[in-house]
Design a protein around this motif. Structure first.
Motif, PDB file in Angstrom:
ATOM      1  N   LEU A   1      -0.709  -7.161   4.559  1.00 60.29           N
ATOM      2  CA  LEU A   1      -1.143  -8.552   4.656  1.00 60.29           C
ATOM      3  C   LEU A   1      -2.548  -8.654   5.244  1.00 60.29           C
ATOM      4  CD1 LEU A   1       2.106 -10.371   5.857  1.00 60.29           C
ATOM      5  CD2 LEU A   1       1.032 -10.474   3.604  1.00 60.29           C
ATOM      6  N   VAL A   2      -2.844  -7.798   6.227  1.00 62.44           N
ATOM      7  CA  VAL A   2      -4.191  -7.790   6.797  1.00 62.44           C
ATOM      8  C   VAL A   2      -5.218  -7.434   5.724  1.00 62.44           C
ATOM      9  CG1 VAL A   2      -5.723  -6.669   8.463  1.00 62.44           C
ATOM     10  CG2 VAL A   2      -3.395  -7.275   9.130  1.00 62.44           C
ATOM     11  N   GLU A   3      -4.893  -6.425   4.897  1.00 61.07           N
ATOM     12  CA  GLU A   3      -5.796  -6.059   3.813  1.00 61.07           C
ATOM     13  C   GLU A   3      -6.006  -7.220   2.852  1.00 61.07           C
ATOM     14  OE1 GLU A   3      -5.036  -2.588   1.603  1.00 61.07           O
ATOM     15  OE2 GLU A   3      -5.206  -1.194   3.293  1.00 61.07           O
ATOM     16  N   GLU A   4      -4.932  -7.939   2.538  1.00 59.56           N
ATOM     17  CA  GLU A   4      -5.057  -9.069   1.616  1.00 59.56           C
ATOM     18  C   GLU A   4      -6.014 -10.119   2.171  1.00 59.56           C
ATOM     19  OE1 GLU A   4      -3.927  -9.686  -1.453  1.00 59.56           O
ATOM     20  OE2 GLU A   4      -3.189  -7.622  -1.510  1.00 59.56           O
ATOM     21  N   VAL A   5      -5.979 -10.317   3.478  1.00 63.32           N
ATOM     22  CA  VAL A   5      -6.921 -11.253   4.096  1.00 63.32           C
ATOM     23  C   VAL A   5      -8.347 -10.721   3.991  1.00 63.32           C
ATOM     24  CG1 VAL A   5      -7.626 -12.350   6.264  1.00 63.32           C
ATOM     25  CG2 VAL A   5      -5.193 -12.191   5.671  1.00 63.32           C
ATOM     26  N   PHE A   6      -8.518  -9.422   4.275  1.00 66.45           N
ATOM     27  CA  PHE A   6      -9.860  -8.826   4.226  1.00 66.45           C
ATOM     28  C   PHE A   6     -10.427  -8.816   2.802  1.00 66.45           C
ATOM     29  CE2 PHE A   6      -8.931  -6.069   8.213  1.00 66.45           C
ATOM     30  CZ  PHE A   6      -9.189  -7.172   9.012  1.00 66.45           C
ATOM     31  N   PHE A   7      -9.529  -8.711   1.809  1.00 65.50           N
ATOM     32  CA  PHE A   7     -10.011  -8.737   0.424  1.00 65.50           C
ATOM     33  C   PHE A   7     -10.731 -10.047   0.120  1.00 65.50           C
ATOM     34  CE2 PHE A   7      -6.489  -5.685  -1.199  1.00 65.50           C
ATOM     35  CZ  PHE A   7      -7.246  -4.601  -0.767  1.00 65.50           C
ATOM     36  N   ARG A   8     -10.358 -11.120   0.821  1.00 64.65           N
ATOM     37  CA  ARG A   8     -10.955 -12.426   0.543  1.00 64.65           C
ATOM     38  C   ARG A   8     -12.301 -12.613   1.219  1.00 64.65           C
ATOM     39  NH1 ARG A   8      -5.953 -11.380  -1.487  1.00 64.65           N
ATOM     40  NH2 ARG A   8      -5.356 -13.056  -2.942  1.00 64.65           N
TER      41      ARG A   8
END
Length: 380
Positions: free
Chosen positions: A25-32
């Motif tokens: 989930l942290v990665e998904e946030v960073f992808f944005r």
């Protein structure tokens, strides 16, 4: 009884009002976090050590590039090789600069810039004297010199591109590259070309393109190019196509006589953009017909610049509004009106990015400073 949740390196107490986020989930946030401003990743890496380790991971960097697909514009090379960064983290000048203003940027692609002698007539090189082209990585200063294929050439255009088959061009600056080099003989009315490979360190001669509308005032010096599929296109006395697979040059007409720029069309094919009727930005797309592969231009749309640019911009008195360049593989163009404005035709966002300039070459690349910061303790 459910299995216990694996502990994180730095657990965040749920009773403090914070949610426990998995690494996914942290990665998904960073992808944005948009790649056009790498400082966002630096700020995120400074929040928690665990976040820094995520951002420093090579797998995250690869997935981040795959998520965004098209590299962002990080800066603009002017004709005199001066560099205008569009990101706060990039230096105002690359590490490498010529000693004298006798060099010019002629192309920028796949994380590389191509530098050539500014003008054979007024520079340090005369007809028949050998000279080099320089392929430059602006971020590291690493450069490779390539000898010109024809020392008798005075006016020419050239393009640089990655040589790897099937490459996504997300970080291939250090790999092999190719250079396409074209020039027009005004008297013979023929355009000749060569293709260089850094792997073989040799030039291959391309077949010539003959045409009848060359004037003695047409010099194909530093003409921007566009890569579509397996071909490089130059806007020279019409459109010159350099087929990289067959090593063949061919020519066809532009959609209008109005000064414009080749670009990537919305469907990923070859496009053309020009400012027509003072303030109307007109876009075309190249189409292949069913009649023995006949090619023609199709007008896609007309955009009134007064509805797109900030208030007051079009009030600046100018003889003409000019498209300076475009960001290859995207719908981002740069229009010079008093200053250079970056325009995203898809989102209709507009930024003022530099002082006035007639010709720029966008530097597009993924820059991941957080990766270095996470592994060495300091950014670039």
């Amino acid at each position: 009884m459910p299995p216990p949740t694996p502990p994180m390196d730095e657990p965040v107490p749920v009773n403090d009002g914070f949610l426990r986020l998995t690494d996914e989930l942290v990665e998904e946030v960073f992808f944005r976090l948009g790649p056009d401003e790498p400082s966002r990743l630096v700020r995120a890496s400074a929040v928690r050590k665990h976040w820094r380790r995520i951002l420093a991971d090579a797998g995250f960097c690869r997935r981040y590039r795959e998520f965004h697909k098209t590299p962002p514009v990080l800066g603009l090379f002017n004709e005199d090789t001066s560099f205008v960064p569009t990101s706060a983290l990039l230096p105002a000048q690359p590490e490498w600069r010529p000693r004298r203003r006798t060099m010019a940027a002629v192309d920028c692609r796949h994380g590389r810039a191509l530098i050539t002698p500014y003008n054979r007539y007024f520079g340090d090189f005369g007809e028949g004297e050998p000279f080099d082209l320089t392929v430059l990585d602006p971020l590291t200063g690493h450069r490779r010199r390539v000898s010109c294929p024809d020392n008798n050439v005075l006016w020419f255009s050239a393009a640089v591109l990655c040589a790897a088959q099937g490459c996504d061009h997300h970080g291939c600056q250090e790999g092999h590259f190719r250079v396409a080099f074209v020039t027009t003989d005004q008297q013979k009315r023929v355009t000749s070309g060569w293709l260089y490979s850094s792997e073989t360190r040799a030039w291959n001669k391309l077949s010539s393109a003959h045409h009848h509308n060359v004037t003695k005032y047409t010099f194909n010096q530093r003409v921007p190019s566009v890569l579509v599929g397996d071909a490089i296109y130059f806007n020279i006395d019409g459109v010159i196509k350099c087929d990289l697979g067959t090593l063949r040059l061919s020519m066809f007409e532009r959609p209008t006589n109005v000064k414009g720029r080749l670009m990537t069309a919305e469907d990923g094919g070859l496009g053309f953009a020009a400012v027509v009727d003072v303030t109307n930005l007109t876009l075309w797309s190249m189409e292949t017909g069913l009649d023995e592969g006949a090619m023609g231009w199709s007008k896609l749309r007309v955009i009134d610049l007064s509805t797109l640019l900030p208030d007051g911009v079009l009030s600046i008195p100018m003889p003409e509004y000019e498209i300076s360049c475009f960001a290859e593989g995207s719908q981002v163009i740069f229009i010079s009106i008093g200053a250079c404005h970056m325009v995203d035709l898809k989102s209709r966002r507009v930024w003022k990015v530099s002082p006035p300039g007639r010709k720029f070459f966008p530097y597009m690349s993924f820059y991941m400073p957080a990766m270095e910061a996470g592994s060495t303790g300091q950014g670039q």
